[in-house]
Design a protein around this motif. Sequence first.
Motif, PDB file in Angstrom:
ATOM      1  N   LYS A 115       0.834  -1.211   0.000  1.00 33.72           N
ATOM      2  CA  LYS A 115       0.000   0.000   0.000  1.00 33.72           C
ATOM      3  C   LYS A 115       0.872   1.265   0.000  1.00 33.72           C
ATOM      4  N   THR A 116       2.059   1.165   0.613  1.00 30.09           N
ATOM      5  CA  THR A 116       2.974   2.313   0.661  1.00 30.09           C
ATOM      6  C   THR A 116       4.390   1.855   0.335  1.00 30.09           C
ATOM      7  N   LEU A 117       5.212   2.788  -0.129  1.00 35.26           N
ATOM      8  CA  LEU A 117       6.620   2.468  -0.408  1.00 35.26           C
ATOM      9  C   LEU A 117       7.599   3.437   0.233  1.00 35.26           C
ATOM     10  N   LEU A 118       7.206   4.689   0.382  1.00 35.21           N
ATOM     11  CA  LEU A 118       8.103   5.656   1.011  1.00 35.21           C
ATOM     12  C   LEU A 118       7.997   5.531   2.524  1.00 35.21           C
ATOM     13  N   ASN A 119       9.105   5.164   3.164  1.00 37.20           N
ATOM     14  CA  ASN A 119       9.128   5.051   4.627  1.00 37.20           C
ATOM     15  C   ASN A 119       9.915   6.214   5.213  1.00 37.20           C
ATOM     16  N   LYS A 120       9.566   6.584   6.425  1.00 37.26           N
ATOM     17  CA  LYS A 120      10.255   7.692   7.095  1.00 37.26           C
ATOM     18  C   LYS A 120      11.717   7.316   7.360  1.00 37.26           C
ATOM     19  N   GLY A 121      12.632   8.233   7.085  1.00 36.01           N
ATOM     20  CA  GLY A 121      14.050   7.992   7.369  1.00 36.01           C
ATOM     21  C   GLY A 121      14.287   8.048   8.872  1.00 36.01           C
ATOM     22  N   THR A 122      14.836   6.975   9.433  1.00 31.31           N
ATOM     23  CA  THR A 122      15.091   6.933  10.885  1.00 31.31           C
ATOM     24  C   THR A 122      16.481   6.363  11.159  1.00 31.31           C
ATOM     25  N   GLY A 123      16.913   6.449  12.414  1.00 34.25           N
ATOM     26  CA  GLY A 123      18.187   5.843  12.830  1.00 34.25           C
ATOM     27  C   GLY A 123      19.359   6.332  11.998  1.00 34.25           C
ATOM     28  N   PHE A 124      20.097   5.390  11.432  1.00 31.11           N
ATOM     29  CA  PHE A 124      21.286   5.692  10.627  1.00 31.11           C
ATOM     30  C   PHE A 124      20.927   6.621   9.465  1.00 31.11           C
ATOM     31  N   LEU A 125      19.676   6.515   8.998  1.00 31.43           N
ATOM     32  CA  LEU A 125      19.229   7.311   7.848  1.00 31.43           C
ATOM     33  C   LEU A 125      18.377   8.509   8.253  1.00 31.43           C
ATOM     34  N   ALA A 126      18.568   8.975   9.482  1.00 37.33           N
ATOM     35  CA  ALA A 126      17.766  10.107   9.980  1.00 37.33           C
ATOM     36  C   ALA A 126      17.996  11.378   9.163  1.00 37.33           C
ATOM     37  N   GLY A 127      19.095  11.436   8.413  1.00 36.57           N
ATOM     38  CA  GLY A 127      19.370  12.590   7.559  1.00 36.57           C
ATOM     39  C   GLY A 127      18.456  12.652   6.335  1.00 36.57           C
ATOM     40  N   TYR A 128      17.733  11.561   6.077  1.00 41.45           N
ATOM     41  CA  TYR A 128      16.828  11.497   4.928  1.00 41.45           C
ATOM     42  C   TYR A 128      15.379  11.616   5.381  1.00 41.45           C
ATOM     43  N   SER A 129      14.558  12.222   4.539  1.00 42.74           N
ATOM     44  CA  SER A 129      13.134  12.270   4.886  1.00 42.74           C
ATOM     45  C   SER A 129      12.506  10.895   4.670  1.00 42.74           C
ATOM     46  N   HIS A 130      13.024  10.135   3.676  1.00 48.52           N
ATOM     47  CA  HIS A 130      12.414   8.837   3.369  1.00 48.52           C
ATOM     48  C   HIS A 130      13.445   7.794   2.918  1.00 48.52           C
ATOM     49  N   SER A 131      13.098   6.523   3.134  1.00 44.46           N
ATOM     50  CA  SER A 131      13.831   5.425   2.494  1.00 44.46           C
ATOM     51  C   SER A 131      12.858   4.719   1.551  1.00 44.46           C
ATOM     52  N   LEU A 132      13.412   4.049   0.553  1.00 42.65           N
ATOM     53  CA  LEU A 132      12.582   3.421  -0.478  1.00 42.65           C
ATOM     54  C   LEU A 132      13.212   2.098  -0.882  1.00 42.65           C
ATOM     55  N   ASN A 133      12.456   1.018  -0.746  1.00 37.77           N
ATOM     56  CA  ASN A 133      12.946  -0.326  -1.094  1.00 37.77           C
ATOM     57  C   ASN A 133      12.065  -0.927  -2.192  1.00 37.77           C
ATOM     58  N   PRO A 134      12.571  -1.016  -3.432  1.00 44.76           N
ATOM     59  CA  PRO A 134      11.764  -1.570  -4.520  1.00 44.76           C
ATOM     60  C   PRO A 134      11.473  -3.066  -4.365  1.00 44.76           C
ATOM     61  N   TYR A 135      12.291  -3.734  -3.580  1.00 48.60           N
ATOM     62  CA  TYR A 135      12.137  -5.172  -3.335  1.00 48.60           C
ATOM     63  C   TYR A 135      12.227  -5.425  -1.835  1.00 48.60           C
ATOM     64  N   THR A 136      11.773  -6.608  -1.417  1.00 49.01           N
ATOM     65  CA  THR A 136      12.058  -7.087  -0.071  1.00 49.01           C
ATOM     66  C   THR A 136      12.870  -8.369  -0.247  1.00 49.01           C
ATOM     67  N   GLY A 137      13.869  -8.565   0.620  1.00 50.45           N
ATOM     68  CA  GLY A 137      14.765  -9.709   0.421  1.00 50.45           C
ATOM     69  C   GLY A 137      15.889  -9.318  -0.527  1.00 50.45           C
ATOM     70  N   CYS A 138      16.878 -10.209  -0.665  1.00 44.77           N
ATOM     71  CA  CYS A 138      18.027  -9.871  -1.507  1.00 44.77           C
ATOM     72  C   CYS A 138      18.737 -11.137  -1.978  1.00 44.77           C
ATOM     73  N   SER A 139      18.904 -11.242  -3.289  1.00 46.54           N
ATOM     74  CA  SER A 139      19.563 -12.429  -3.874  1.00 46.54           C
ATOM     75  C   SER A 139      21.037 -12.528  -3.537  1.00 46.54           C
ATOM     76  N   PHE A 140      21.659 -11.399  -3.163  1.00 47.38           N
ATOM     77  CA  PHE A 140      23.103 -11.429  -2.934  1.00 47.38           C
ATOM     78  C   PHE A 140      23.461 -12.125  -1.619  1.00 47.38           C
ATOM     79  N   GLY A 141      22.556 -12.088  -0.648  1.00 46.34           N
ATOM     80  CA  GLY A 141      22.712 -12.869   0.591  1.00 46.34           C
ATOM     81  C   GLY A 141      24.062 -12.771   1.273  1.00 46.34           C
ATOM     82  N   CYS A 142      24.635 -11.567   1.345  1.00 42.76           N
ATOM     83  CA  CYS A 142      25.970 -11.395   1.936  1.00 42.76           C
ATOM     84  C   CYS A 142      25.988 -11.855   3.402  1.00 42.76           C
ATOM     85  N   SER A 143      27.082 -12.500   3.797  1.00 36.83           N
ATOM     86  CA  SER A 143      27.187 -13.102   5.134  1.00 36.83           C
ATOM     87  C   SER A 143      27.025 -12.084   6.257  1.00 36.83           C
ATOM     88  N   TYR A 144      27.459 -10.833   5.993  1.00 35.62           N
ATOM     89  CA  TYR A 144      27.514  -9.822   7.056  1.00 35.62           C
ATOM     90  C   TYR A 144      26.296  -8.906   7.056  1.00 35.62           C
TER      91      TYR A 144
END
Length: 272
Positions: A11-40
């Motif tokens: 229903k929504t995609l623009l999320n409020k920027g918080t924490g480490f990203l408090a300098g941004y008004s919004h964060s945006l994730n076109p996908y959920t999950g990640c194929s790269f699966g980095c260990s860290y």
Amino acid sequence: MKQEYMYKYPKTLLNKGTGFLAGYSHSLNPYTGCSFGCSYCYVRQMPVSIFRNAQWGTWVDIKQDAAAIVRKELRRAKAKGPVTIFMSSSTDPYQPIEHKEQITRSLLEVMVSDPPDFLFVQTRSPLVRRDIDLLLRLGDKVRVSMTVETDREEIRKHFSPEAPPIPARLKTLQLLAEAGVPVQATIAPMLPSSEAFPQLLHAAVNRVCLDDYFMGDGSGGKRTRNLGIQALYKQLGLEEWYHPSAYRIVYDRLRQVFSEDQIYVSQKGFEP
């Protein structure tokens, strides 16, 4: 690694920027999950991953109608004040499936027609070069930040075997910079690298961000420690690189090639 793809209708995609990203008004994730699966990856420790009942790196949700949703949300957000967007905070916007689905490209098209005040694109995928045409139209309102944690392929394969090869990322940075897209190389999280690493970066960029687990995982390194990352360093006999002061090794090497105002440490390098 076998991937499972699911189509979602958010229903929504623009999320409020918080924490480490408090300098941004919004964060945006076109996908959920990640194929790269980095260990860290710190997202492994987040609810989106913990409650999935599937290994991180084996699934990706594709957000349908993303462009239409963001077009509306962006208009509304801009009416309230400056809009600065970090894309993406908990996935790579250039998933391998993006070749086919073009969700991220559709979002860039929306932003070209109705630009935010600033867009920060964080990726480790050479696929971003496909969108040079759109990125150029955003002018100085965009920065592409390419993750290059090391210059050593054997190290990359040890920590993130499914992620794109380092030479392809360096080449992409060079292509973006030559085309005139604002770029930075982001050594995050910093992995063991060679003394020649700064020279390789200098050939492509004039701006570098350096971050590690202790400054950058949002918990002083606790999240990463819970992932058992230290064991991966032990296997290589490189434990000295897993330490809060280890970033100085790379910082001092960078200083031999870059000026002080071209090197950003941790959060400062991600700010608008």
